[in-house]
Design a protein around this motif. Structure first.
Motif, mmCIF file in Angstrom:
data_model
loop_
_atom_site.group_PDB
_atom_site.id
_atom_site.type_symbol
_atom_site.label_atom_id
_atom_site.label_comp_id
_atom_site.label_asym_id
_atom_site.label_seq_id
_atom_site.Cartn_x
_atom_site.Cartn_y
_atom_site.Cartn_z
ATOM 1 N N SER A 20 0.827 -1.214 0.000
ATOM 2 C CA SER A 20 0.000 0.000 0.000
ATOM 3 C C SER A 20 0.858 1.259 0.000
ATOM 4 O O SER A 20 0.515 2.256 -0.651
ATOM 5 C CB SER A 20 -0.955 0.002 1.197
ATOM 6 N N ASP A 24 0.909 3.897 -3.145
ATOM 7 C CA ASP A 24 0.610 5.306 -2.894
ATOM 8 C C ASP A 24 1.732 6.202 -3.424
ATOM 9 O O ASP A 24 1.474 7.196 -4.094
ATOM 10 C CB ASP A 24 0.409 5.528 -1.394
ATOM 11 N N VAL A 30 -2.562 -1.071 -5.369
ATOM 12 C CA VAL A 30 -1.957 -2.216 -4.690
ATOM 13 C C VAL A 30 -2.076 -3.446 -5.586
ATOM 14 O O VAL A 30 -1.151 -4.254 -5.680
ATOM 15 C CB VAL A 30 -2.635 -2.463 -3.319
#
Length: 73
Positions: A20, A24, A30
């Motif tokens: 994650s 990001d 993901v």
């Protein structure tokens, strides 16, 4: 530019960053990280290969009992 991004993501995966966090920071999902990079995570795969013999030796094999009166064909 794609090569640099690919190298960064691969390095992040190999250094154990959470998917994650990588997604990001890379501006992706993901799902994409898992599908394209974790399959090729060589450090984790190498570790799994090393511990497999230990896992196999700790497995209790079931005892198969033969019933009386049954003939083998």
């Amino acid at each position: 530019m794609y090569d640099i991004r690919h190298l960064w993501i691969t390095t992040a995966v190999n250094n154990g960053l959470e998917p994650s966090t990588i997604a990001d920071m890379a501006g992706t999902s993901v799902k994409m990280i898992l599908a394209n990079y974790y399959e090729h995570h060589s450090a984790e795969r190498s570790r799994a290969v090393e511990i497999m013999p230990q896992l196999n030796s700790n497995v209790v094999k079931p005892v198969v009992k033969k019933e009386k009166g049954l003939a083998s064909k």
